[in-house]
Design an enzyme around this catalytic site. Structure first.
Site, PDB file in Angstrom:
ATOM      1  N   ASN A  50     -14.415  82.926 -52.335  1.00 15.09           N
ATOM      2  CA  ASN A  50     -13.539  82.537 -53.554  1.00 15.09           C
ATOM      3  C   ASN A  50     -12.457  83.202 -54.033  1.00 15.09           C
ATOM      4  O   ASN A  50     -12.347  84.565 -53.755  1.00 15.09           O
ATOM      5  CB  ASN A  50     -14.645  82.305 -54.887  1.00 15.09           C
ATOM      6  N   SER A  51     -11.390  82.599 -54.592  1.00 10.39           N
ATOM      7  CA  SER A  51     -10.482  83.186 -55.056  1.00 10.39           C
ATOM      8  C   SER A  51      -9.840  82.424 -56.153  1.00 10.39           C
ATOM      9  O   SER A  51      -8.979  81.443 -56.475  1.00 10.39           O
ATOM     10  CB  SER A  51      -9.117  83.159 -54.231  1.00 10.39           C
TER      11      SER A  51
ATOM     12  N   CYS B 175     -12.018  92.055 -61.390  1.00  3.54           N
ATOM     13  CA  CYS B 175     -11.618  91.025 -60.897  1.00  3.54           C
ATOM     14  C   CYS B 175     -10.640  91.068 -59.766  1.00  3.54           C
ATOM     15  O   CYS B 175      -9.627  91.661 -59.849  1.00  3.54           O
ATOM     16  CB  CYS B 175     -11.119  89.860 -61.963  1.00  3.54           C
TER      17      CYS B 175
ATOM     18  N   GLY C   6      -9.349  83.349 -59.443  1.00  2.90           N
ATOM     19  CA  GLY C   6      -7.846  83.461 -60.255  1.00  2.90           C
ATOM     20  C   GLY C   6      -8.135  83.577 -61.873  1.00  2.90           C
ATOM     21  O   GLY C   6      -7.305  83.215 -62.659  1.00  2.90           O
TER      22      GLY C   6
ATOM     23  N   SER D  99     -17.898  90.680 -56.326  1.00  9.02           N
ATOM     24  CA  SER D  99     -17.665  90.337 -55.033  1.00  9.02           C
ATOM     25  C   SER D  99     -16.971  91.286 -54.376  1.00  9.02           C
ATOM     26  O   SER D  99     -16.312  92.022 -54.696  1.00  9.02           O
ATOM     27  CB  SER D  99     -17.110  88.882 -55.208  1.00  9.02           C
TER      28      SER D  99
ATOM     29  N   LYS E  97     -18.181  83.094 -69.264  1.00 12.96           N
ATOM     30  CA  LYS E  97     -17.050  83.352 -68.303  1.00 12.96           C
ATOM     31  C   LYS E  97     -16.342  84.594 -68.765  1.00 12.96           C
ATOM     32  O   LYS E  97     -16.097  84.646 -69.773  1.00 12.96           O
ATOM     33  CB  LYS E  97     -16.261  81.967 -68.212  1.00 12.96           C
TER      34      LYS E  97
ATOM     35  N   GLY F 291     -25.839  88.868 -53.698  1.00 13.71           N
ATOM     36  CA  GLY F 291     -26.974  88.520 -52.510  1.00 13.71           C
ATOM     37  C   GLY F 291     -28.411  87.860 -53.148  1.00 13.71           C
ATOM     38  O   GLY F 291     -29.084  88.000 -52.476  1.00 13.71           O
TER      39      GLY F 291
ATOM     40  N   ASN G 225     -15.147  93.348 -68.057  1.00 17.86           N
ATOM     41  CA  ASN G 225     -14.839  93.228 -66.316  1.00 17.86           C
ATOM     42  C   ASN G 225     -13.944  94.167 -65.786  1.00 17.86           C
ATOM     43  O   ASN G 225     -12.555  93.712 -66.209  1.00 17.86           O
ATOM     44  CB  ASN G 225     -14.737  91.869 -66.188  1.00 17.86           C
TER      45      ASN G 225
ATOM     46  N   GLY H   3     -22.814  86.383 -51.998  1.00 21.29           N
ATOM     47  CA  GLY H   3     -24.087  85.784 -51.386  1.00 21.29           C
ATOM     48  C   GLY H   3     -24.716  86.768 -50.354  1.00 21.29           C
ATOM     49  O   GLY H   3     -24.697  88.022 -50.496  1.00 21.29           O
TER      50      GLY H   3
END
Length: 316
Positions: A67-68, A128, A70, A192, A43, A248, A125, A219
């Protein structure tokens, strides 16, 4: 048949989880280690543990998810300790993901990694999209360049970056120009698609609580965007920088298409959340069957070889 070479190591297949899915706790990480995934990633960690956004913050929708989250996580030390213990006992590759709440926090975590005995690959990352009040670093080109310049003054271990989706050729060109300056191991594309909105028409309501229902879309919805980003960077980045394709992936066919666009590894998020780690075995079988039908013995026979020079045709 599916063996994949990535940064000097041979993986049994190119399949991974996407950071954020089935990797929050040591129990979930152990599930990935015991699965058919060729590698897995932790994560994305912040320096201190975070509870994340209010619930409900994830919702499965017909063609994917919204999603959110956080950045809920157990804190950097939790995942670094797991990685250090893991690498003493296992050979399956483990990637360590970080996503600080500030540049200073990222630099602090990267210094800790340098000073540690962790010998795997780190993922920074930069994408986000679901922390209120925190814009995505990956959309700020000068800041991205500045951060990477600072990072590579001291960071001497393998490093990749995770990017948001881009939608303009000029943005592909500029980001590739920046990334090609640095000794990156890979680029992970995409995170995303940020700030989508899904509505339950029966209740006339949004389906997640944070940010008034706005969240990252994943997705099937995002596969064309993911493939475009993988292909755009594959054709722009220097060969030493590999691509991890994310977005996806639901079937072996989706994996095949990511690889055809130039990805070396692929990560699965939404569908992993829906099916659990058993998905890796299913997709591995499906990808093998596609390769058999096409008479491919190895992934390298088709990886990156997307045909994009169709002959012009006319219809009366």
């Amino acid at each position: 048949m599916l063996t994949t070479q990535f940064f000097g190591s041979i993986y049994t297949n190119p399949l991974m989880n996407a950071s954020g899915v089935n990797c929050f706790t040591t129990y979930e990480l152990d599930q990935l280690a015991d699965s058919k995934a060729g590698a897995f990633v932790t994560k994305s960690a912040t320096l201190q543990a975070r509870k994340g956004n209010p619930k409900p913050r994830y919702y499965d929708v017909p063609l994917g998810s919204i999603n959110s989250m956080g950045l809920p996580n157990n804190g950097f030390d939790y995942y670094l300790d797991y990685a250090l213990n893991y690498q003493k006992q296992h050979t399956t590759a483990l990637f360590l993901s970080i996503s600080g709440m500030s540049t200073e926090e990222n630099i602090t975590m990267l210094h800790k990694i340098v000073e540690s005995e962790f010998n795997g690959i780190t993922e920074l990352n930069l994408s986000c999209p679901n922390v209120p009040g925190k814009p995505q670093i990956g959309y700020d080109f000068p800041l991205t360049e500045k951060i990477l310049q600072e990072v590579f003054t001291f960071f001497d271990k393998p490093l990749g970056v995770k990017l948001p989706p881009y939608f303009d050729f000029a943005h592909f060109d500029e980001m590739a120009r920046i990334l090609n300056q640095f000794p990156l191991v890979y680029v992970n594309s995409i995170n995303s698609v940020g700030n989508g909105l899904y509505i339950d028409s029966n209740s006339e309501s949004v389906v997640i609580k944070p940010k008034n229902g706005f969240g990252g879309i994943g997705g099937e919805y995002v596969k064309p965007t993911a493939l475009a980003n993988v292909r755009a960077f594959y054709t722009r980045l220097k060969p030493e920088i590999k691509l991890i394709g994310t977005g996806g992936i639901r079937t072996g066919q989706d994996v095949f298409e990511h690889l055809l666009c130039g990805a070396t590894m692929v990560q699965i998020g939404t569908e992993l959340h829906k099916e659990g780690p058993e998905i890796f075995e299913r997709i591995e079988k499906e990808l093998k069957e596609i390769m058999r039908q096409k008479n491919y013995q190895t992934i390298d026979e088709f990886r990156g070889k997307l045909k994009d020079d169709l002959n012009e045709t006319f219809e009366l």
